[in-house]
Design an enzyme around this catalytic site. Sequence first.
Site: not given
Length: 559
Positions: A261, A496, A524
């Site tokens: 991320s 996601d 995610h």
Amino acid sequence: MRPRTTRPARTTTGTARLRGARRLALLAAVPVVLAGCSVGGGGGGGGSTGDDEAAPEPSAAAPSLDPTVRVPPSPELATFYSQELTWVGCESIDPPEGVTGQDHECTTVQVPLDYEDPGAGTMLLSLTRLPATGDDRLGSLLLNPGGPGGSGVDYALQAGLVTSEELREAYDVVGFDPRGVARSAGVDCLDDASYEDFLTADPSPDDPGELQTLEGLADRLAQGCADDRVAPYMDTVSAARDMDVLRAVLDDADLTFLGKSYGTVLGAVYAELFPDRVGRFVLDGAVDLTARPATDVTIDLEQVQGFEVALESFVADCLTQPDCPLSGSVDDGIGQVRALIASLDRVPLPTGDDARPLTQGLGVLAVVYPLYQYDAWPALRAGLEGALAGDGEVMLFLVDLFTERAEDGTYRGNTGEAIYAVNCLDGRSDPAGRAAITLEDIEGSAQEMAEAAPTFGPHIAYGGLPCVGWPFEPAAWPEIDGEGAPEIVVIGTSRDPATPQVWAERLAEQLVSGVLVTYDGDGHTAYGQTGAGCVDEAVDAFFVEGTVPEDGLACVADY
């Protein structure tokens, strides 16, 4: 003020430079596990928020056999690149709940506050490692779980959950708390009561009074950071430069890195700044770093639509489960969730705590957070069952679990503040130098956000308010293509919620050496997710054997 402890390890959320996102709700890091479990680890070494800080005492370890490893990018950084680390036990620092074991080692690393003026002050970064268990050690594998604001120390302390046995055999698994995060002089802008007010506030103001309240809370956060020593220097470029100091003091000629991320932002910036030091890089749950003008809301719209897609997938799965509280078609189920969220604006639900009813702000968080992990979906089903029956207790429990609120009302860590400290520094200017976030911008895009994502858009549109009055100037941002770096693996997940797959596609294209891997699945990020064995195999082969995945490799979830 909040104690300088940290939240549990997390799969990450997050991205820098999102102009309109409700970053606290959507980009704060999310726990890897919902219940405590026993894995290797202790606590982390601690940084502080004092003035100039001394580096650790030199260890007896011999300096690197490769003299180029510690060559600094400029002579004034030589003292930082030449540090020798003293590794000690991690018993003195509070680990994430449920983490046990004594196999990890901890230390601190000194870095300059301001790389443009290295003599103006220093700070300490907290670092932990799990030494490689195999005989053929390849070096260090640096982890970042995202955020911004996720604790890499906590993440690495759960190495048994977030990395494979093959990686732990081949590498020292190393985690660090980035500057201003958790144990690394964690920024502290709000006391716990103010932080709770910020969480529970109505995120979608319907009248001038509600907007004024939300503006006041956002300004309180911004001004609370104004006197923090580290807050002006929490930009991603500085954090990426810290990573090169870590590479040097770990005696690695090249950096091997797994970033999730927001960690993909750190990795991409590092590749731009130090392409000749890039080793094996995996950027999972990639963020789109395309330069856009301040008025462009593409990224915001794609993210809120990503949450809608994730909710649709959850509802479709829920309707196949015997304990699903929703009914009818997928559209019917989504409508029931939307109706529940809307009702909380009028009448918050009781939770068993008269002082803490389930407000709309808390209800949105309770739906959003479990979407980050497929394994958390049963918990969301239970929360919705109670809420639809008029009881918000389970939903409030989910919010407290994910935000790390203790029964006494204290919050563990500083993710909620750190995420703004980083994002506002990274995202306040477009390439023309115009302030990227104004109240007019936010109000102008609110209707567009609501139309694009009826469930979450209204509650995300005003999330950038703290950056409107952020007390520090934005940091310079490089154009990123990573030219000169070896192959960099970029991973995107089709459903996601926080970092849509299209972002990974763009980042892989933007990086000269980008190699795209896609995962048709939920949650995610992909590596380590339930059902993502194909991704795990490709990532492990890349890290351990150097086998670069085929560009465009498409993996499908196997639940």
